[in-house]
Design an enzyme around this catalytic site. Sequence first.
Site, mmCIF file in Angstrom:
data_model
loop_
_atom_site.group_PDB
_atom_site.id
_atom_site.type_symbol
_atom_site.label_atom_id
_atom_site.label_comp_id
_atom_site.label_asym_id
_atom_site.label_seq_id
_atom_site.Cartn_x
_atom_site.Cartn_y
_atom_site.Cartn_z
ATOM 1 N N ILE A 24 0.890 -1.330 0.067
ATOM 2 C CA ILE A 24 -0.196 -0.211 -0.073
ATOM 3 C C ILE A 24 0.954 1.404 -0.046
ATOM 4 C CG2 ILE A 24 -1.617 1.532 1.299
ATOM 5 C CD1 ILE A 24 -2.778 -1.030 2.442
ATOM 6 N N ALA A 25 1.858 1.307 0.934
ATOM 7 C CA ALA A 25 2.703 2.402 1.070
ATOM 8 C C ALA A 25 4.171 2.238 1.633
ATOM 9 C CB ALA A 25 2.022 3.589 1.974
ATOM 10 N N GLY A 27 7.071 3.887 4.172
ATOM 11 C CA GLY A 27 7.511 5.078 4.888
ATOM 12 C C GLY A 27 8.989 4.756 5.578
ATOM 13 N N GLY A 28 9.493 5.602 6.004
ATOM 14 C CA GLY A 28 10.845 5.500 6.347
ATOM 15 C C GLY A 28 11.044 4.659 7.555
ATOM 16 N N ALA A 30 8.858 1.687 8.041
ATOM 17 C CA ALA A 30 8.015 0.684 7.771
ATOM 18 C C ALA A 30 7.276 0.314 6.347
ATOM 19 C CB ALA A 30 6.963 0.193 8.797
ATOM 20 N N VAL A 32 3.614 -0.648 4.277
ATOM 21 C CA VAL A 32 2.417 -0.863 4.731
ATOM 22 C C VAL A 32 1.858 -1.897 3.623
ATOM 23 C CG1 VAL A 32 0.348 -0.158 5.407
ATOM 24 C CG2 VAL A 32 2.148 1.124 6.009
ATOM 25 N N LYS A 47 1.537 -3.188 9.030
ATOM 26 C CA LYS A 47 2.639 -2.439 8.932
ATOM 27 C C LYS A 47 3.802 -3.329 9.401
ATOM 28 C CE LYS A 47 3.802 2.259 10.519
ATOM 29 N NZ LYS A 47 3.348 3.358 11.055
ATOM 30 N N ASP A 141 3.732 13.951 16.280
ATOM 31 C CA ASP A 141 3.811 13.961 14.879
ATOM 32 C C ASP A 141 2.693 14.138 14.057
ATOM 33 O OD1 ASP A 141 5.568 13.790 12.693
ATOM 34 O OD2 ASP A 141 5.350 11.727 12.303
#
Length: 643
Positions: A24-25, A27-28, A30, A32, A47, A141
């Site tokens: 799906i995506a 990130g820095g 993990a 997903v 995740k 955050d």
Amino acid sequence: MNSAPTDPLIGHTLDERYVVRSRIARGGMAMVYLGNDIRLERRVAIKIMHPHLAEDESFTRRFEQEARSAAGLGHPNVVNVFDQGVDRGVPYLVMEYLPGITLRELLKQQKRLTTDQAFEIGEAVLAGLAAAHSAGIVHRDLKPENVLLADDGRIKIGDFGLARAVSANTATGQALLGTIAYLSPELVTRGIADARSDLYAFGIMLFEMLTGQQPFQGEQPMQIAYQHAHSEVPAPSSLVPDLGADIDELVRWCCSREPDARPRDASEALEQLRHIRSGATLGATRVFPAAGFSGESVTPSTTILTDLEQRSLVSGGLVQAAATKHSATETDSVSRARATGSRRTRRGRWIALTVVVFLSLSGLAGWWWGQGPGSQVSIPEVAGVELASAQLTLEELALVVTVTECSSLEVEPGLAASTEPAAGTRVNRGSEVQLCRSTGPELLAVPTLVGLSTDDAIAAIEGAGFTFGAVLEQRFDGGSADTVIVALNEVGEGLGPTYPERGRVDLIVSAGAIPVVTGMSEDAAATALEAVGLILDPTLNTDAYDETIPEGQAIGVLVFTDPVRVGDSVALNLSRGPQLFAIPDVSGLNVNEAAQTLRAAGFAVSTGIVPEGPAGALFEVKSTSPAAGEMRKAGTEVALRYI
């Protein structure tokens, strides 16, 4: 070009329960994935921490903190965390899957939101933060990337990876891990975060939603951080003049440089935002608690008689006047007798008139209900009603019901969708009415989309009765750029031969081929790669010996994802030139021995006038050309010298 292997997690089952389906995506911290919980038969988001970070205890601790922070809240505006585990040494979280977009993506699409949109999203964010703050948790955050807007209308805060339990103030040595544009002054200058720091980030985010830009701009992160620490956030109305003063006050209250001048937590800010959304009302007091902000107070001051009290006064006065007049006129018996006879005459006339009217109305009613409009009924609206209930409603009106089936975009399958004749039509009792049971959207044929250009594919999608969603990604597949590789349904699966009408269709499009950079300098290769949307990361570069490519020039491109997408990071494999070897010292050996030694070292041999064989055993080698110890590439010819 070297190719990265297919993601080994796709198709893998975590702890014999969660099947990993697709990415799906990224990130820095993990990756997903979309997955299936085979035990509860539901889709989930999984995740999974990047393997190279799993060895770092601090990253693992933050990853686990996200699970504890979010799972302990259980709030409708916070992404639910269902489970946590470790598979093959790598931690993972299982969360609810929310198909949709982030607030950042909405801002990119729309740039500036309407006030209603901004307040609807803001109210949901504050509600989720209020739950976190009441549980003693600071998000730390908050930014548009962490606000999820689900397709079904839900709004949730995610990514509690930096969240931390808090008492009064929480200090952190990693204060700048959050996005710099949303960091409060105390986080920038002292590394201190509490609930009021989240409110500062919310205020910046609300400013951005209302105006389409962040309040502080700069080319370098430290320039933005300096402005947060030393400048006041401007009023949103300075950029969008039609915004009201109460909106300016709310934003500047949340974005006060001093934490004590902000709301104490999200619940206080939420109360004020809801007050603004409701608008000014009689008797309402609108006061911002922070110093320097004030509102107005309006209190009712006029006492108004109710309608009932006024009617009572009027009717009472009329009765009083009538009674006085009647006593004054009827004072003798003659007058009373005359009045009595007159009343009897009037009563007889009224009785006769009543009988006539009654008989007339009876005839009218008989005609109305027998042959006139009263014999008809109006067909009620039954769309969205349970089928059995809709049928009973129609039959109670003495209508004959026949159930049919039809497609419907708005009504769920199995429910009543419509009637024929349509709702509102007047029909005679006993008429036949067709009650349509919804089969859901009509299944339409899917056109061929693969191989079309993006524009042609969008036209084909809409022309076939579907809805174009988005180009999800551009992949370097070696094909023609801007042609469709895959068409997907709303859950990210490939389309079949048919698909429900108006269904969303997303596309994955070719970005063409990764540029060939062999023989280019490092700078030229970087320019070529960045021109097609790839990011060169020099820290990942490697080097290797190459017989044909000069030292410092590119041999090829190194990739780390499969497939490679626009925006992915790549590296270069740079040439070290040909590998050189030292020429062995063969002086003192005979020709045969020297030739054997040089060939074993990878060099070609020229024996000159003395051939190898019996004669070669009789001659001693004095030196070589090139000389012993000189560096030459393999295969270089070495001549033997005898003098």
